[in-house]
Enzyme design. Structure first.
Site, mmCIF file in Angstrom:
data_model
loop_
_atom_site.group_PDB
_atom_site.id
_atom_site.type_symbol
_atom_site.label_atom_id
_atom_site.label_comp_id
_atom_site.label_asym_id
_atom_site.label_seq_id
_atom_site.Cartn_x
_atom_site.Cartn_y
_atom_site.Cartn_z
ATOM 1 N N HIS A 124 -2.933 -1.286 -3.285
ATOM 2 C CA HIS A 124 -4.073 -0.388 -3.080
ATOM 3 C C HIS A 124 -3.870 0.818 -3.980
ATOM 4 O O HIS A 124 -2.843 1.475 -3.928
ATOM 5 C CB HIS A 124 -4.128 0.089 -1.629
ATOM 6 C CG HIS A 124 -4.417 -1.017 -0.669
ATOM 7 N ND1 HIS A 124 -4.067 -0.948 0.655
ATOM 8 C CD2 HIS A 124 -5.023 -2.217 -0.835
ATOM 9 C CE1 HIS A 124 -4.454 -2.063 1.258
ATOM 10 N NE2 HIS A 124 -5.022 -2.850 0.382
ATOM 11 N N SER B 186 0.872 -1.170 0.000
ATOM 12 C CA SER B 186 0.000 0.000 0.000
ATOM 13 C C SER B 186 0.911 1.222 0.000
ATOM 14 O O SER B 186 1.970 1.199 -0.648
ATOM 15 C CB SER B 186 -0.930 -0.066 1.205
ATOM 16 O OG SER B 186 -1.953 0.891 1.118
ATOM 17 N N ASP C 34 -4.715 -4.217 6.119
ATOM 18 C CA ASP C 34 -4.891 -5.290 5.148
ATOM 19 C C ASP C 34 -3.626 -6.166 5.086
ATOM 20 O O ASP C 34 -2.520 -5.686 5.310
ATOM 21 C CB ASP C 34 -5.159 -4.656 3.773
ATOM 22 C CG ASP C 34 -5.837 -5.610 2.807
ATOM 23 O OD1 ASP C 34 -6.215 -6.716 3.213
ATOM 24 O OD2 ASP C 34 -5.992 -5.219 1.625
#
Lengths: 273, 191
Positions: free
Chosen positions: B40, B13, B133
């Protein structure tokens, strides 16, 4: 909590569901369906696969809940705004030439896409001569679609989508806000018909100039995808349009030879023969 | 080390893009194991990630398409706004269900699904990020016998995601960004 069931148990359960209820999930994409079943099992706190399977098989009310939870009902208004911009610029002018416009939203879930299309038709002055059919396997989501009431928290995103799609009005003019809900104008829903339809087992029920089926085919295995595309082909008038999700394609399908993509980027095809 | 690695999944991310570029400096075109990258990304930002990565790596880069069979020689990228799953026959499936950890694609979803198909033949790598996540998924990779690598939180641009994962379980290796690429290359050479 542990997940204690795999492919074999799931195959057996799907066959039992088909025998008992007549719903055929056997040709759904296994990876996604397995994930949804695991999610449901954990959400409803089952202790064993035996309990889970027995409950689904013996309790029709629970089965209805299960269908609702394993089918993906995520949708939004004017999702992929550039797709809708293409619909405005390339599809609606063609629809305008017909005396009466029939559109099918297959697998419409809670109906946000149907309302999106109704707004586009209204802005083109075509809504009064249009009828939008929304169908889904799941009666619970269709009840929501009929009401046209969506969470107000989404409206800012939808308004942005609307402007990006080429909309020039104030998006809030299409709904009435009430606490945390937005109720869409009845002039839109008056031109809509919602009914259950199972793409797996039901056939064509009318002929249309435009069919939307976006992000539904991704949940089906190849043979079922081909079968559903044939249902669409049988339901589409000559020179009608088929609109799929941004990662779906007619490429490699048996009907591809009769269709031409109308835009290099957006997934809209025109039926040529 | 004697394992037959069939897929390497990398999740990242905020702050992970430069790490990914560093990793692929070490991976030659004939590397026999395919990669799957789940990052992401902002849906509304037309990302040129595939073009950037094509320039910076020796492998072919392509966005995942549904029903496509996983093949070596490729870096597969998860498309924006879809979850990516892997079927038992090693083809990709896409899914537009609810976001997980406010993310679609979600790293957890990819890690869990890849692990269910590849078991001990999978390597999972979690990089820099500001999101929770990836940790649950990486733990499952380890539980199923796969190899797990976490970027060292102390030198991650955003330490939250690797740190959060390491709180959940003990990863096999915690490596600095500059060492991950070489490690993967050596891992294969030893196999």
């Amino acid at each position: 909590m542990e997940i204690n069931f795999g492919d074999k148990e799931i195959d057996n359960l799907l066959n039992d569901i088909l025998d008992i209820y007549g719903y055929d999930f056997t040709e759904y994409s296994k990876a996604s369906l397995t994930r949804r079943l695991h999610r449901l099992y954990l959400m409803d706190k089952f202790k064993s696969f035996g309990d889970f399977s027995a409950r689904i098989q013996t309790d029709p009310v629970y089965f209805k809940h299960a269908v609702q939870e394993i089918s993906v009902n995520v949708t939004e208004m004017l999702r992929d705004p550039y797709f809708y911009k293409t619909v405005r610029e390339k599809i609606i002018p063609v629809l305008a030439t017909y005396p009466f416009i029939r559109i099918w939203h297959a697998g419409c879930a809670t109906g946000e896409e149907v309302y999106s299309m109704a707004i586009l038709l209204k802005e083109a002055g075509l809504l009064q001569k249009s009828l939008l059919y929304g169908t889904d396997i799941n009666p619970v989501v269709l009840e929501k679609a009929r009401k046209g009431i969506f969470p107000i928290s989404q409206m800012q995103q939808y308004s942005t989508n609307y402007l990006t799609s080429g909309g020039t009005n104030d998006f809030s003019s299409y709904y009435t806000a009430n606490y945390n809900l937005a109720k869409f104008d009845e002039s839109l829903s008056r031109r809509m018909v919602f009914s259950t339809h199972n793409l797996v087992s039901d056939s064509s029920f009318n002929s249309f100039q435009l069919i939307f089926c976006r992000n539904v085919l991704i949940y089906f295995e190849k043979d079922l995808q081909a079968k559903v595309l044939r249902v669409f082909d049988n339901s589409l008038e000559l020179f009608g349009f088929l609109a799929l999700g941004s990662k779906e394609s007619l490429r490699f399908s048996s009907i591809a030879g009769s269709y031409k993509q109308v835009d290099p980027k957006e997934k809209i095809w025109k039926k040529l023969k | 080390m004697n394992r037959d690695i069939q897929l390497i999944v990398i999740g990242g991310s905020a702050g992970s893009l430069q790490v990914i570029f560093k990793i692929f400096k070490y991976i030659p075109a004939e590397f026999p194991v395919p990669f799957l990258i789940v990052l992401h990304r902002n849906v509304n930002f037309e990302s040129a990630l595939d073009e950037l990565l094509s320039v910076k790596s020796n492998l072919k880069v392509k966005e995942v398409e549904e029903k496509e069979t996983i093949e070596s020689g490729y870096i597969y990228l998860c498309p924006a706004d879809y979850h990516v799953l892997i079927e038992k026959d090693k083809t990709f499936a896409l899914d537009y269900s609810e976001k997980i950890h406010h993310s679609r694609p979600s790293i957890d979803v990819v890690f869990k699904s890849a692990s269910a198909t590849f078991h001990e033949h999978l390597v999972g790598i979690l990089l820099s990020g500001a999101n929770a996540d990836g940790g649950d998924g990486l733990k499952i990779i380890k539980d199923n016998g796969g190899l797990t690598i976490v970027q060292d939180p102390d030198e991650s641009e955003v330490s939250y995601m690797p740190h959060h994962a390491l709180q959940k379980f003990k990863a096999d290796f915690v490596l600095e960004s500059g060492k991950i690429g070489r490690f993967i290359f050596d891992l294969n050479a030893r196999a």
